[in-house]
Write a protein that holds these residues in place. Structure first.
Motif, mmCIF file in Angstrom:
data_model
loop_
_atom_site.group_PDB
_atom_site.id
_atom_site.type_symbol
_atom_site.label_atom_id
_atom_site.label_comp_id
_atom_site.label_asym_id
_atom_site.label_seq_id
_atom_site.Cartn_x
_atom_site.Cartn_y
_atom_site.Cartn_z
ATOM 1 N N GLN A 95 45.980 38.958 50.433
ATOM 2 C CA GLN A 95 44.652 38.382 50.249
ATOM 3 C C GLN A 95 43.645 39.287 50.948
ATOM 4 O O GLN A 95 43.846 39.633 52.118
ATOM 5 N N LEU A 96 42.587 39.685 50.269
ATOM 6 C CA LEU A 96 41.586 40.578 50.827
ATOM 7 C C LEU A 96 40.183 40.048 50.542
ATOM 8 O O LEU A 96 39.943 39.467 49.488
ATOM 9 N N THR A 97 39.270 40.296 51.455
ATOM 10 C CA THR A 97 37.854 40.071 51.223
ATOM 11 C C THR A 97 37.280 41.397 50.759
ATOM 12 O O THR A 97 37.667 42.452 51.272
ATOM 13 N N ALA A 98 36.392 41.367 49.786
ATOM 14 C CA ALA A 98 35.862 42.618 49.229
ATOM 15 C C ALA A 98 34.403 42.452 48.835
ATOM 16 O O ALA A 98 33.893 41.329 48.713
ATOM 17 N N LEU A 99 33.768 43.587 48.633
ATOM 18 C CA LEU A 99 32.402 43.629 48.120
ATOM 19 C C LEU A 99 32.469 44.227 46.721
ATOM 20 O O LEU A 99 33.021 45.315 46.531
ATOM 21 N N ALA A 100 31.914 43.522 45.741
ATOM 22 C CA ALA A 100 31.929 43.962 44.349
ATOM 23 C C ALA A 100 30.630 44.675 44.021
ATOM 24 O O ALA A 100 29.549 44.136 44.271
ATOM 25 N N THR A 101 30.742 45.884 43.478
ATOM 26 C CA THR A 101 29.555 46.620 43.044
ATOM 27 C C THR A 101 29.789 47.139 41.629
ATOM 28 O O THR A 101 30.896 47.527 41.277
#
Length: 142
Positions: A95-101
């Motif tokens: 499980q990862l937290t990410a920033l979508a661009t």
């Protein structure tokens, strides 16, 4: 002919349910392609939304395609990340937290041929629709 909304939604929900219930043991691969679950926040509802997507690793990042099965509009999850780019992704059991661009033109021109080489159906989808299919980069945080 593009897939119907019903079929795209049914396939997505089924794949996501199996992936999550098996903690990524089932559904983390589709042929040669890796699959991840993208968790977004609904831009209108504020509710959590989950979608299983094919991805391509790119260094520490993960790249996904907002193809929507070749339909003439972007998928709901794409609009959700435009509203709130902070997402969670599940790759297998991780499980990862990410920033979508959204890939800018230069990155897009480098990524699109690699994506097509990995899965030629996206090229077919791009010919079926008048929109430019977005490429989204998921950058893990921390």
């Amino acid at each position: 002919m593009a897939l119907s909304d019903f079929m795209v939604t049914l396939a997505d929900r089924t794949m996501t349910w199996v992936y999550e219930k098996s903690n990524g043991r089932i559904g983390s691969r589709l042929g040669k392609m890796g699959m991840l679950v993208l968790h977004t926040t609904g831009r209108k509802s504020g509710e959590k939304r989950s979608h299983t997507l094919q991805y391509m690793p790119d260094g520490d990042n993960y790249v996904v395609v907002a193809s929507n099965g070749g339909q003439d509009r972007n998928p709901g999850w794409y609009h959700n990340i435009l509203s709130d780019p902070h997402v969670h992704i599940q790759i297998g059991s991780r499980q990862l937290t990410a920033l979508a661009t959204v890939a800018e033109p230069e990155a897009y021109s480098q990524l699109w041929p690699r994506l097509i080489a990995q899965n030629s159906v996206w090229e077919t989808y791009s010919r079926r629709t008048t929109r430019k299919i977005p490429v989204v980069i998921l950058k893990p945080l921390g």
